[in-house]
Design an enzyme around this catalytic site. Structure first.
Site, short mmCIF file in Angstrom:
data_model
loop_
_atom_site.label_atom_id
_atom_site.label_comp_id
_atom_site.label_asym_id
_atom_site.label_seq_id
_atom_site.Cartn_x
_atom_site.Cartn_y
_atom_site.Cartn_z
N ILE A 27 -17.03 -47.73 -28.89
CA ILE A 27 -15.83 -48.43 -28.39
C ILE A 27 -16.14 -49.04 -27.02
CG2 ILE A 27 -13.45 -48.13 -27.60
CD1 ILE A 27 -13.11 -45.93 -29.75
N ASP A 47 -22.32 -43.68 -18.27
CA ASP A 47 -22.72 -43.05 -19.53
C ASP A 47 -24.10 -42.44 -19.32
OD1 ASP A 47 -23.28 -42.47 -22.40
OD2 ASP A 47 -21.65 -43.86 -22.81
N LEU A 97 -13.66 -42.52 -22.18
CA LEU A 97 -14.03 -42.54 -23.60
C LEU A 97 -15.02 -41.43 -23.94
CD1 LEU A 97 -14.77 -46.31 -23.40
CD2 LEU A 97 -13.22 -45.45 -25.13
N TYR A 186 -11.95 -29.80 -32.16
CA TYR A 186 -11.87 -31.12 -31.53
C TYR A 186 -10.41 -31.54 -31.32
CZ TYR A 186 -12.20 -36.34 -31.71
OH TYR A 186 -12.07 -37.70 -31.51
N LYS A 190 -8.44 -32.05 -27.78
CA LYS A 190 -7.82 -33.35 -27.45
C LYS A 190 -6.33 -33.17 -27.21
CE LYS A 190 -10.89 -36.88 -28.23
NZ LYS A 190 -11.48 -37.67 -27.14
N LYS A 252 -22.37 -40.06 -50.66
CA LYS A 252 -21.91 -38.69 -50.90
C LYS A 252 -20.42 -38.57 -50.63
CE LYS A 252 -26.30 -36.53 -49.99
NZ LYS A 252 -27.20 -36.06 -48.94
N1 LIG Z 1 -14.18 -44.54 -33.08
C1 LIG Z 1 -13.06 -44.01 -33.51
O1 LIG Z 1 -12.53 -44.37 -34.55
C2 LIG Z 1 -12.33 -42.97 -32.72
C3 LIG Z 1 -11.27 -42.33 -33.35
C4 LIG Z 1 -10.55 -41.39 -32.63
C5 LIG Z 1 -10.86 -41.11 -31.32
N2 LIG Z 1 -11.90 -41.75 -30.72
C6 LIG Z 1 -12.17 -41.39 -29.31
O2 LIG Z 1 -12.59 -42.55 -28.59
C7 LIG Z 1 -13.59 -42.20 -27.64
C8 LIG Z 1 -14.83 -43.08 -27.83
O3 LIG Z 1 -15.28 -42.97 -29.16
P1 LIG Z 1 -16.55 -43.75 -29.74
O4 LIG Z 1 -16.29 -43.95 -31.18
O5 LIG Z 1 -16.87 -44.90 -28.87
O6 LIG Z 1 -17.66 -42.59 -29.57
P2 LIG Z 1 -19.18 -42.70 -29.06
O7 LIG Z 1 -19.81 -41.37 -29.32
O8 LIG Z 1 -19.84 -43.90 -29.60
O9 LIG Z 1 -19.00 -42.91 -27.49
C9 LIG Z 1 -18.82 -41.86 -26.57
C10 LIG Z 1 -19.75 -42.12 -25.39
O10 LIG Z 1 -19.50 -41.12 -24.39
C11 LIG Z 1 -20.73 -40.76 -23.83
N3 LIG Z 1 -20.63 -39.41 -23.26
C12 LIG Z 1 -20.31 -38.28 -23.93
N4 LIG Z 1 -20.34 -37.24 -23.09
C13 LIG Z 1 -20.69 -37.72 -21.86
C14 LIG Z 1 -20.89 -37.12 -20.60
N5 LIG Z 1 -20.76 -35.80 -20.44
N6 LIG Z 1 -21.22 -37.90 -19.56
C15 LIG Z 1 -21.37 -39.24 -19.73
N7 LIG Z 1 -21.19 -39.87 -20.91
C16 LIG Z 1 -20.86 -39.11 -21.96
C17 LIG Z 1 -21.71 -40.80 -24.98
O11 LIG Z 1 -23.06 -40.92 -24.54
C18 LIG Z 1 -21.23 -42.01 -25.76
O12 LIG Z 1 -21.93 -43.17 -25.36
C19 LIG Z 1 -13.83 -40.70 -27.82
O13 LIG Z 1 -13.08 -40.01 -26.87
C20 LIG Z 1 -13.32 -40.40 -29.20
O14 LIG Z 1 -12.87 -39.07 -29.31
C21 LIG Z 1 -12.66 -42.66 -31.40
O1 LIG Z 2 -21.00 -39.22 -46.10
C1 LIG Z 2 -19.79 -38.95 -45.93
C2 LIG Z 2 -19.18 -38.89 -44.64
C3 LIG Z 2 -17.82 -38.60 -44.54
N1 LIG Z 2 -17.07 -38.39 -45.68
C4 LIG Z 2 -15.59 -38.17 -45.56
O2 LIG Z 2 -15.03 -39.36 -45.04
C5 LIG Z 2 -13.86 -39.07 -44.27
C6 LIG Z 2 -13.97 -39.73 -42.92
O3 LIG Z 2 -15.00 -39.12 -42.18
P1 LIG Z 2 -15.42 -39.57 -40.69
O4 LIG Z 2 -16.75 -38.97 -40.45
O5 LIG Z 2 -15.32 -41.03 -40.49
O6 LIG Z 2 -14.40 -38.82 -39.73
P2 LIG Z 2 -12.84 -38.48 -39.79
O7 LIG Z 2 -12.02 -39.65 -40.21
O8 LIG Z 2 -12.64 -37.25 -40.59
O9 LIG Z 2 -12.59 -38.12 -38.28
C7 LIG Z 2 -12.80 -39.10 -37.28
O10 LIG Z 2 -11.58 -39.65 -37.00
C8 LIG Z 2 -11.02 -39.62 -35.75
C9 LIG Z 2 -11.95 -39.52 -34.57
O11 LIG Z 2 -11.39 -38.75 -33.57
C10 LIG Z 2 -13.31 -39.12 -34.84
O12 LIG Z 2 -14.10 -40.24 -34.67
C11 LIG Z 2 -13.53 -38.45 -36.14
O13 LIG Z 2 -13.10 -37.13 -35.94
C12 LIG Z 2 -13.74 -37.54 -44.28
O14 LIG Z 2 -12.85 -37.16 -45.29
C13 LIG Z 2 -15.15 -37.07 -44.64
O15 LIG Z 2 -15.15 -35.81 -45.28
C14 LIG Z 2 -17.67 -38.47 -46.94
O16 LIG Z 2 -17.01 -38.26 -47.98
N2 LIG Z 2 -19.02 -38.73 -47.02
#
Ligand SMILES: NC(=O)c1ccc[n+]([C@@H]2O[C@H](COP(=O)([O-])OP(=O)(O)OC[C@H]3O[C@@H](n4cnc5c(N)ncnc54)[C@H](O)[C@@H]3O)[C@@H](O)[C@H]2O)c1
Ligand SMILES: O=c1ccn([C@@H]2O[C@H](COP(=O)(O)OP(=O)(O)O[C@H]3OC[C@@H](O)[C@H](O)[C@H]3O)[C@@H](O)[C@H]2O)c(=O)[nH]1
Length: 390
Positions: A27, A47, A97, A186, A190, A252
């Site tokens: 993100i 980061d 983030l 998790y 959160k 899978k």
């Molecule tokens: N992508 C999604 O759909 C999704 C869904 C729900 C919540 N979120 C939340 O959004 C945020 C960002 O998600 P993302 O998908 O970009 O994940 P991401 O893992 O790609 O990004 C997280 C970044 O934070 C950095 N980081 C982690 N711990 C750190 C630390 N101690 N010091 C410095 N940097 C650190 C990591 O190196 C990474 O680059 C997270 O808080 C996640 O829980 C994302």
């Molecule tokens: O290879 C795979 C991977 C995942 N899955 C399934 O696909 C679904 C989505 O899995 P994801 O790994 O994308 O993660 P989830 O949607 O469960 O949770 C995510 O959503 C919200 C965020 O906070 C996090 O980024 C993550 O927790 C789950 O039901 C998982 O069991 C498969 O069936 N096969």
């Protein structure tokens, strides 16, 4: 430089400095790109990694929105680095983030998960509150846990009633499984940091916005195991399925792929975050769902659609057995559990920011899988053709 840019109430937008923690992630990389390409704001990007924003850290060309001096990378781990407070003080707004956010970690590394999502976020909240700085904190749709509807009998007509499954920021309960289902470490961490931020707002006047992303997906999400991440690593579903498609392996389906998700294109979601950044009066004190309620599928349907789209963009026919079932215990290990269904209510974000998602699931998969194919297909071919060391 800000000429002509106005907020939703018609006021000119002043350039600000943003301390973005976790800027090198999925993100963060898209948000940095948007801020550099379309706004005059400055970013202090924090980061431990910067591979996904390298293109922005190189000197940029000329032009009005050139980002040459507007983005600065600070490689630091927020767990243990005294520079953090100084960076927050230098900025007008902090966006946090940083997190461990891959489900494969929640039940296998619950301590790291809880520390990362709660303990490590505490100083960020504290420094913002003490220094009267605005905070946008990234939470998750997982704080809702399971829907009320999933506890009804399978044949209950109430399961079709949105009152039993649509997730509303100000009304829905947070329903997690038992402690031994460590998947919820998790979501629980959160939830507690959300409550702490909310309390800082109520008792100490912290200006905050909480974002609950609903499965944002797109290019640069996570990693492809064995190519730009560990061979044994398990990323989120988009990267797992992309990896299977690239390697011509069956996808899978965990526990039959019956869980439902709504997926949103990262570029739509980033528009919402930019509105929050530039409209503090409308975003402060709010918790926002950010998702696309129109893009709902079961994981099985997602697998089918990704298989079709990948065939189209790669020109390769799909394999004979495109998917296989696998138990969650086998795939994730002991203590896994799942959210059954995730439909975001959009009332609050619509009312406050007038925002709506645009991109259909098919379209977002087409652009994302085109990127995956272009970025990884050659590397995978090379990796597969390497002789295995004896
Ligand atoms: N992508 C999604 O759909 C999704 C869904 C729900 C919540 N979120 C939340 O959004 C945020 C960002 O998600 P993302 O998908 O970009 O994940 P991401 O893992 O790609 O990004 C997280 C970044 O934070 C950095 N980081 C982690 N711990 C750190 C630390 N101690 N010091 C410095 N940097 C650190 C990591 O190196 C990474 O680059 C997270 O808080 C996640 O829980 C994302
Ligand atoms: O290879 C795979 C991977 C995942 N899955 C399934 O696909 C679904 C989505 O899995 P994801 O790994 O994308 O993660 P989830 O949607 O469960 O949770 C995510 O959503 C919200 C965020 O906070 C996090 O980024 C993550 O927790 C789950 O039901 C998982 O069991 C498969 O069936 N096969």
């Amino acid at each position: 430089m800000a000429s002509g840019r106005v907020d939703l109430d018609g006021n000119p937008i002043k350039p600000i400095t943003i301390c973005m923690i976790g800027a090198g992630g999925f993100i963060g990389s898209h948000l940095c790109e948007k801020l550099m390409n379309e706004t005059p704001h400055r970013v202090l990007a924090v980061d431990v990694y910067n591979d996904k924003i390298k293109q922005l850290l190189e000197p940029s060309g000329s032009g009005e929105l050139s980002w040459a001096d507007r983005i600065q990378f600070h490689r630091l781990n927020i767990k243990n680095d005294s520079r953090l407070e100084g960076l927050i003080k230098m900025a007008d707004l902090t966006i946090n983030l940083a997190a461990i956010c891959t489900p494969a970690d929640y039940n296998t590394r619950p301590l790291d998960t809880i520390y990362s999502n709660f303990i490590d976020a505490l100083p960020v909240v504290k420094y913002c509150s003490e220094n009267s700085k605005r905070l946008i904190h990234f939470s998750t749709c997982e704080v809702y846990g399971k829907t009320i509807g999933c506890f009804l009998p399978k044949d209950s007509p109430l399961r079709q009633d949105p009152a039993y499954y649509v997730l509303k920021e100000d009304a829905s309960p947070c329903i997690f499984g038992p402690i031994e289902k460590q998947r919820w470490s998790y979501a629980c961490a959160k939830q507690l940091i959300e409550r702490l931020i909310y309390a800082e707002g109520a008792e100490n006047g912290l200006e905050f916005t909480i974002v609950r992303p609903f499965n944002w997906i797109g290019p640069r999400m996570d990693f492809i195991p064995g190519i730009d991440g560990p061979s044994e690593g398990v990323p989120r579903v988009l990267a797992c399925f992309s990896n299977n498609l690239l390697r011509r392996e069956p996808l899978k389906l965990v526990d039959g792929g019956q869980s439902q998700r709504t997926f949103i294109y990262i570029k739509d979601a980033i528009e919402a975050v930019l509105l929050m950044i530039e409209n503090p009066a409308r975003a402060n004190g709010q918790i926002f769902n950010v998702g696309n309620p129109n893009n709902e599928v079961t994981v099985r349907q997602l697998a089918e659609m990704m298989t079709q789209v990948y065939s189209k963009v790669s020109g390769e026919s799909s394999i004979e057995t495109p998917s296989v079932d696998v138990s969650s215990k086998e795939f994730y290990g002991e203590g896994y559990d799942d959210s059954d269904k995730r439909i975001p209510d959009m009332t609050i974000i619509n009312r406050q920011l007038g925002w709506n998602p645009k991109t259909s699931l098919w379209d977002l998969l087409e652009s994302t899988l085109t990127y995956q194919h272009r970025t990884y297909a050659e590397a995978i071919k090379k990796a597969i053709s390497k002789p295995v060391a004896s």
